[in-house]
Design a protein around this motif. Structure first.
Motif, PDB file in Angstrom:
ATOM      1  N   PRO A  49      40.218  33.329  38.660  1.00 23.77           N
ATOM      2  CA  PRO A  49      38.802  33.601  38.386  1.00 23.77           C
ATOM      3  C   PRO A  49      38.215  34.571  39.419  1.00 23.77           C
ATOM      4  N   THR A  50      37.207  35.317  39.007  1.00 21.21           N
ATOM      5  CA  THR A  50      36.689  36.370  39.886  1.00 21.21           C
ATOM      6  C   THR A  50      36.169  35.842  41.220  1.00 21.21           C
ATOM      7  N   HIS A  54      37.950  37.130  44.627  1.00 19.88           N
ATOM      8  CA  HIS A  54      37.072  37.863  45.538  1.00 19.88           C
ATOM      9  C   HIS A  54      37.108  37.233  46.930  1.00 19.88           C
ATOM     10  N   THR A  55      36.997  35.916  46.994  1.00 17.61           N
ATOM     11  CA  THR A  55      37.032  35.225  48.281  1.00 17.61           C
ATOM     12  C   THR A  55      38.424  35.333  48.909  1.00 17.61           C
ATOM     13  N   LYS A 128      27.363  37.501  45.557  1.00 16.70           N
ATOM     14  CA  LYS A 128      27.093  36.239  44.857  1.00 16.70           C
ATOM     15  C   LYS A 128      28.322  35.696  44.123  1.00 16.70           C
ATOM     16  N   ASP A 129      29.360  36.522  43.992  1.00 20.24           N
ATOM     17  CA  ASP A 129      30.547  36.132  43.229  1.00 20.24           C
ATOM     18  C   ASP A 129      31.695  35.749  44.160  1.00 20.24           C
ATOM     19  N   HIS A 130      31.542  34.626  44.837  1.00 18.14           N
ATOM     20  CA  HIS A 130      32.562  34.077  45.734  1.00 18.14           C
ATOM     21  C   HIS A 130      32.729  32.597  45.437  1.00 18.14           C
ATOM     22  N   SER A 131      33.939  32.086  45.679  1.00 15.11           N
ATOM     23  CA  SER A 131      34.166  30.646  45.589  1.00 15.11           C
ATOM     24  C   SER A 131      35.279  30.247  46.545  1.00 15.11           C
ATOM     25  N   LEU A 132      34.890  29.692  47.681  1.00 15.98           N
ATOM     26  CA  LEU A 132      35.896  29.196  48.624  1.00 15.98           C
ATOM     27  C   LEU A 132      36.627  28.005  48.024  1.00 15.98           C
ATOM     28  N   PHE A 133      35.932  27.159  47.289  1.00 16.70           N
ATOM     29  CA  PHE A 133      36.594  26.019  46.643  1.00 16.70           C
ATOM     30  C   PHE A 133      37.739  26.510  45.752  1.00 16.70           C
ATOM     31  N   SER A 134      37.457  27.481  44.880  1.00 18.60           N
ATOM     32  CA  SER A 134      38.495  27.992  43.976  1.00 18.60           C
ATOM     33  C   SER A 134      39.588  28.728  44.743  1.00 18.60           C
ATOM     34  N   ALA A 135      39.232  29.444  45.793  1.00 21.07           N
ATOM     35  CA  ALA A 135      40.237  30.127  46.613  1.00 21.07           C
ATOM     36  C   ALA A 135      41.193  29.106  47.228  1.00 21.07           C
TER      37      ALA A 135
END
Length: 157
Positions: A49-50, A54-55, A128-135
């Motif tokens: 996912p983006t 991104h993260t 605004k398009d970051h996710s440390l959880f998903s990373a």
């Protein structure tokens, strides 16, 4: 039109996750750069996912530099299955895979949001398009599958 090596790769035959050398090129003054394929997801079966990619890009850009000399760039593939890593000189795919494995362990075990660079409007074009959880979840998944230093067979580092 110039032929692009990555578009000649049979994406149906590779077995992700892996690290492979895409190309090593010598410049007109003798400088050598190497481009690597850091493949996290199986092509045409999964995509990152983006927010996660991104993260991961931001963390890899910093953390891989702590482990490998001469990094020029880390950037995601448009297909969102992995990353280009471009370096000065030549590093074995095995050494890159080991550094990637160590970095992914760091992401899972140590990285907190405050450690992720470039996450505000001044330092990122899409902050605004970051996710440390998903990373972290993708890092766990890649580590659980193991990182190969061969693209067409499993040779886990």
């Amino acid at each position: 039109m110039a032929e692009v090596e990555s578009f000649t790769l049979d994406h149906n035959k590779v077995i992700a996750p892996y690290v492979r050398v895409i190309a090593t090129e010598k410049g007109p003054k003798g400088d050598i750069i190497t481009n690597y394929d850091l493949r996290f997801a199986q092509p045409n079966q999964a995509e990152i996912p983006t927010g996660a990619i991104h993260t991961l890009e931001h963390i890899l850009a910093a953390s891989l530099r702590d482990r490998l000399a001469g990094i020029i760039d880390v950037s995601p593939f448009g297909c969102r299955t992995g990353f280009h890593l471009i370096v000065w000189g030549e590093i074995s795919a095995t050494d890159v895979a080991i550094a990637l494995k160590e970095t992914l362990k760091e992401i899972v075990e140590e990285i907190e949001w405050s450690d992720v660079q470039g996450t505000d409007a001044k330092s990122c074009g899409n902050y605004k398009d970051h996710s440390l959880f998903s990373a972290k979840e993708w890092a766990k998944l890649v580590l659980a599958q193991g990182i190969s230093d061969l693209p067409f067979e499993r040779h886990i580092v």
